[in-house]
Design a protein around this motif. Structure first.
Motif, PDB file in Angstrom:
ATOM      1  N   ASP A  63      29.735  50.333  45.429  1.00 59.66           N
ATOM      2  CA  ASP A  63      28.602  49.613  46.409  1.00 59.66           C
ATOM      3  C   ASP A  63      29.047  49.869  47.946  1.00 59.66           C
ATOM      4  N   ILE A  64      27.905  49.946  48.570  1.00 60.71           N
ATOM      5  CA  ILE A  64      27.957  49.814  49.924  1.00 60.71           C
ATOM      6  C   ILE A  64      27.977  48.502  50.253  1.00 60.71           C
ATOM      7  N   GLY A  65      29.132  47.930  50.509  1.00 58.55           N
ATOM      8  CA  GLY A  65      29.354  46.629  51.274  1.00 58.55           C
ATOM      9  C   GLY A  65      28.597  46.145  52.560  1.00 58.55           C
ATOM     10  N   ARG A  66      28.986  47.158  53.458  1.00 60.43           N
ATOM     11  CA  ARG A  66      28.333  47.353  54.652  1.00 60.43           C
ATOM     12  C   ARG A  66      28.401  48.679  55.134  1.00 60.43           C
TER      13      ARG A  66
ATOM     14  N   SER B  90      31.638  50.904  54.631  1.00 58.24           N
ATOM     15  CA  SER B  90      32.581  50.267  53.692  1.00 58.24           C
ATOM     16  C   SER B  90      31.847  50.547  52.210  1.00 58.24           C
TER      17      SER B  90
ATOM     18  N   TYR C   3      40.025  46.652  41.539  1.00 57.44           N
ATOM     19  CA  TYR C   3      38.950  46.622  42.810  1.00 57.44           C
ATOM     20  C   TYR C   3      39.657  47.098  44.215  1.00 57.44           C
TER      21      TYR C   3
ATOM     22  N   ASP D 182      32.855  49.653  48.313  1.00 55.38           N
ATOM     23  CA  ASP D 182      33.685  48.527  47.432  1.00 55.38           C
ATOM     24  C   ASP D 182      33.361  48.992  45.852  1.00 55.38           C
TER      25      ASP D 182
ATOM     26  N   ARG E 275      38.566  48.722  48.271  1.00 55.76           N
ATOM     27  CA  ARG E 275      37.647  49.208  49.294  1.00 55.76           C
ATOM     28  C   ARG E 275      37.947  50.326  50.027  1.00 55.76           C
TER      29      ARG E 275
ATOM     30  N   ASP F  83      37.088  52.414  53.521  1.00 61.50           N
ATOM     31  CA  ASP F  83      36.380  52.404  54.846  1.00 61.50           C
ATOM     32  C   ASP F  83      36.041  53.759  55.404  1.00 61.50           C
TER      33      ASP F  83
END
Length: 143
Positions: A95-98, A101, A53, A103, A55, A57
């Motif tokens: 995936d778009i976490g926010r 970002s 995993y 992930d 992330r 940014d």
């Protein structure tokens, strides 16, 4: 008698965790630029799932320009045998976490049964990617 029963229950509930998770930020790469992990695959009655995993940014335009991310994997057995391969973190799996970002949590190996039980070393090398926070590994043992 009650005390012996309570002690037996307490001992039975003390077992190694079924899931271990370890994250390395970019600043903790080794001198070769690799992320280093220990994988405890000592239980000869278990099979193991290994997942990665991370992330990233960055803005949507920068992310859209990224290719699938190559990951060079080196696994070293407890007795020192080394295995290498290349895999990819598929951009479509993020995936778009926010906003800003991205992930990913993706399986590397499922139901893996090591040919040698014990503590393995895993070294992961990726290209330098702006906004990459680091890399994590999840090891799940299943009986």
């Amino acid at each position: 008698m009650v005390l012996a029963f309570a002690a037996t229950i307490a001992l039975a509930s003390c077992s190694t965790p079924v899931i271990s998770e370890d994250f390395r930020p970019r600043s903790e790469r080794d001198t070769s630029g690799r992320y280093c992990f220990d994988l405890d695959m000592s239980d000869s009655l278990a099979s193991y799932d290994i997942s990665f995993y991370t992330r990233i940014d960055c803005g949507a335009k920068l992310f859209a320009a990224l290719p699938d991310i190559p990951v060079n994997v080196e696994l070293v057995s407890p007795s020192g045998y080394s295995f290498t391969e290349s895999v990819f973190l598929a951009k479509s799996s993020f995936d778009i976490g926010r906003p800003g970002s991205f992930d990913i949590l993706t399986d590397y190996r499922v139901d893996c049964v090591p040919f040698e039980y014990g503590c393995w070393k895993m070294f992961l090398a990726l290209p330098d990617i702006r906004g990459l926070r680091g890399l994590g590994v999840i090891l799940k043992s299943k009986k």
